[in-house]
Every structure is written in structure tokens, then in C-alpha cells.
Design a protein around this motif. Structure first.
Motif, mmCIF file in Angstrom:
data_model
loop_
_atom_site.group_PDB
_atom_site.id
_atom_site.type_symbol
_atom_site.label_atom_id
_atom_site.label_comp_id
_atom_site.label_asym_id
_atom_site.label_seq_id
_atom_site.Cartn_x
_atom_site.Cartn_y
_atom_site.Cartn_z
ATOM 1 N N GLY A 12 37.349 37.336 41.257
ATOM 2 C CA GLY A 12 38.144 37.841 42.199
ATOM 3 C C GLY A 12 37.657 38.020 43.509
ATOM 4 O O GLY A 12 38.039 37.709 44.795
ATOM 5 N N ASP A 24 42.755 37.769 43.476
ATOM 6 C CA ASP A 24 42.976 38.554 42.129
ATOM 7 C C ASP A 24 43.612 37.981 41.419
ATOM 8 O O ASP A 24 43.478 37.710 40.057
ATOM 9 N N ALA A 27 42.479 34.671 40.267
ATOM 10 C CA ALA A 27 41.321 34.723 39.035
ATOM 11 C C ALA A 27 42.125 35.220 37.873
ATOM 12 O O ALA A 27 41.518 34.623 36.743
#
Ligand code: GLN
Length: 276
Positions: A12, A24, A27
Motif C-alpha cells: 500500500g 490500499d 494492494a
């Protein structure tokens, strides 16, 4: 060696450093893709060490995302209308905005014949055929490579769609109850200002709507008229600021009952007209 929690955090942060908008979230999705885990698994195992080989595979994909390759081209899929579609750099990645277009068409499907012009991944016509009462489903596109993906997607959902390689209506025969299209509609001069994910990784032929962005609406309205039954309807997805222009284009081409619908963000997104 790192734990699942650590590698997710590292990824992230890495994506944030590379100015990835939803760092994020992306990710996380890549973690799901590589490790095949869900939220519950993650919270149960986040302090355990991740297998090294998969960690390396994960970090390679994170590297790709950091180079602004769209998430969907890394995982190879995008969900649309609750269905999963294969995508490659040969097709436009299905957008949530386009679901409004599909929903509008679904409302009037009743043993209907539908032609999807500029079908790309096939997401529109395949969702219509899967979710609606469709008698005949046809998808047309100029790109052979796109049609291969569309055919694969139809197979994946066990749907019968006839795909035709055609420069707009050139190879299209007969008349339909509905013509639907999400054509390229970005003015040529605006392409260079798009986010790198789109500008550098999605097919330009799926984006570029010529000088004023309206070229395909003019041609599809004009040529599409001859492939609609009387009282048949044409449905277009449009850019947020194109509703009035596309309304005029439809009126000039002899369509009536022009309707404009908004997307979930409250922006004009769909214009339809009836062949009088
Ligand atoms: N019909 C496809 C979609 O909506 C492709 C559209 C396009 O290539 N402009 O995703």
C-alpha cells in the motif's frame, strides 16, 4: 520473511509513493488475487508469515501497478452487472457507469432483439442476454482482438451471442428492436490529459471520439436508423457533458421521445430515442 499484514502495508505504501489513487484498495485486491484469501482469512492469519514464492509473485504485480498498469489488466478481470468479464489491453475495461445503460435497456426487454454496436469486451450484450428477456443478441466491433475476448466472455457465461466484425453497420443486416452503444466519446484533444492508466493502457480506438467526441453518435444514429424497427429504440452511453448535443443528433436523425438518464453520481449518462 514478512507476515501477510506487513506485505499488505508495504505494498500500500509503495503504491502511494507512486501516486496510485486507491493504493490500499489495489494492494488488497492484488493480495486476494495472488493468495486467494478473503477478509476473514486475512484477519485470522495476518501475523503469520506469507510463503516466500507467493510474496515475490505479489510484489511483482505491485510493481506493475506502480507503473500505472490498470489493476484489471493485471488480474485479467473486471466485474460488471455482478458478472465477471475477462479483459486485456485490447478492450475497454467495463465501467460501473455503463451499468446504468444496461439497466435502462433491461427495463424494456421483452423477447427483444438487440444489437450492441462497439461491443468491446461484450460486457453490455452479454449482461443483457444473461439478465434480460432477449430473443436475439448481436455484438459488433471493428476489432478482431476485441471480438475474441467478447466471444470468450460469452462462453464463460454460457450465453449465445452472435459477434460480427464490422466497421459500424457495414456488415450488419436486418432490423432490431434495440440498438445499444457505448461508443468512443472522448474528444481527441482530451486524450493526452487522461490518467495514465487509461491513456497508456486502454485501446485508443475505444476512447477517441474524434475532434468533438461526437463522431460516433452522428454515424450510429444515422446508420442505426435503418437497422431499427419502427418504434425501435436506440440507447447511447454519453459523456457527462454530451446530453444536449446527442439529443440534437438524435432529433436531426429523425428520432423522437428523447430521454436522458443520470448515473449514480448524478451526471447525465444515457440518452435514448425512438425511431418514429
Ligand atoms: N461496449 C464496451 C463497453 O461498454 C466497449 C465500449 C468502447 O469500446 N467504447 O465497455
Amino acid at each position: 520473511m514478512s507476515t501477510f499484514g506487513e506485505i499488505l502495508r508495504t505494498a500500500g505504501n509503495y503504491l502511494k509513493q507512486h501516486a496510485i489513487a486507491d493504493a490500499d484498495v489495489d494492494a488488497w485486491y492484488l493480495l486476494v488475487h495472488v493468495f486467494g484469501i478473503n477478509r476473514a482469512d486475512f484477519y485470522l492469519h495476518r501475523d503469520e508469515e506469507a510463503p516466500k514464492i507467493q510474496e515475490e509473485a505479489y510484489m511483482e504485480l505491485v510493481e506493475q501497478r506502480a507503473k500505472h498498469i490498470p489493476l484489471q489488466l493485471i488480474t485479467g478481470t473486471q466485474e460488471f452487472m455482478g458478472l465477471e468479464f475477462d479483459v486485456t489491453s485490447d478492450v475497454l475495461i467495463p465501467r460501473q457507469d455503463t451499468e446504468v445503460l444496461v439497466e435502462e435497456v433491461l427495463k424494456v426487454c421483452n423477447q427483444t432483439s438487440v444489437l450492441d454496436m462497439c461491443t468491446g469486451s461484450g460486457c453490455i450484450i452479454i449482461s443483457l442476454a444473461k439478465l434480460g428477456n432477449i430473443r436475439k443478441a448481436v455484438g459488433a466491433d471493428l476489432s478482431d482482438k476485441a471480438l475474441k475476448i467478447a466471444e470468450k466472455n460469452a462462453g464463460k457465461h454460457n450465453i449465445k451471442v452472435e459477434f460480427i466484425r464490422s466497421n459500424l453497420f457495414e456488415k450488419i443486416e436486418g432490423v432490431y428492436d434495440i440498438v445499444v452503444s457505448n461508443p468512443p466519446y472522448i474528444p481527441s484533444g482530451e486524450i493526452k490529459g487522461l490518467m495514465p492508466e487509461v491513456r497508456d493502457h486502454e485501446p485508443i480506438m475505444a476512447l477517441d471520439g474524434d475532434q468533438d467526441g461526437l463522431a460516433f453518435y452522428r454515424r450510429i444514429a444515422e446508420e442505426g436508423k435503418d437497422h431499427l424497427k419502427e418504434n425501435g429504440t436506440i440507447f447511447f452511453e454519453i459523456g457527462y457533458n454530451q446530453a444536449q448535443d446527442v439529443k440534437k443528433i438524435l432529433q436531426n436523425a429523425g428520432f423522437g421521445d428523447i430521454k436522458i438518464r443520470k448515473d449514480l453520481s448524478g451526471l447525465d449518462r444515457v440518452v435514448s430515442g425512438r425511431r418514429l
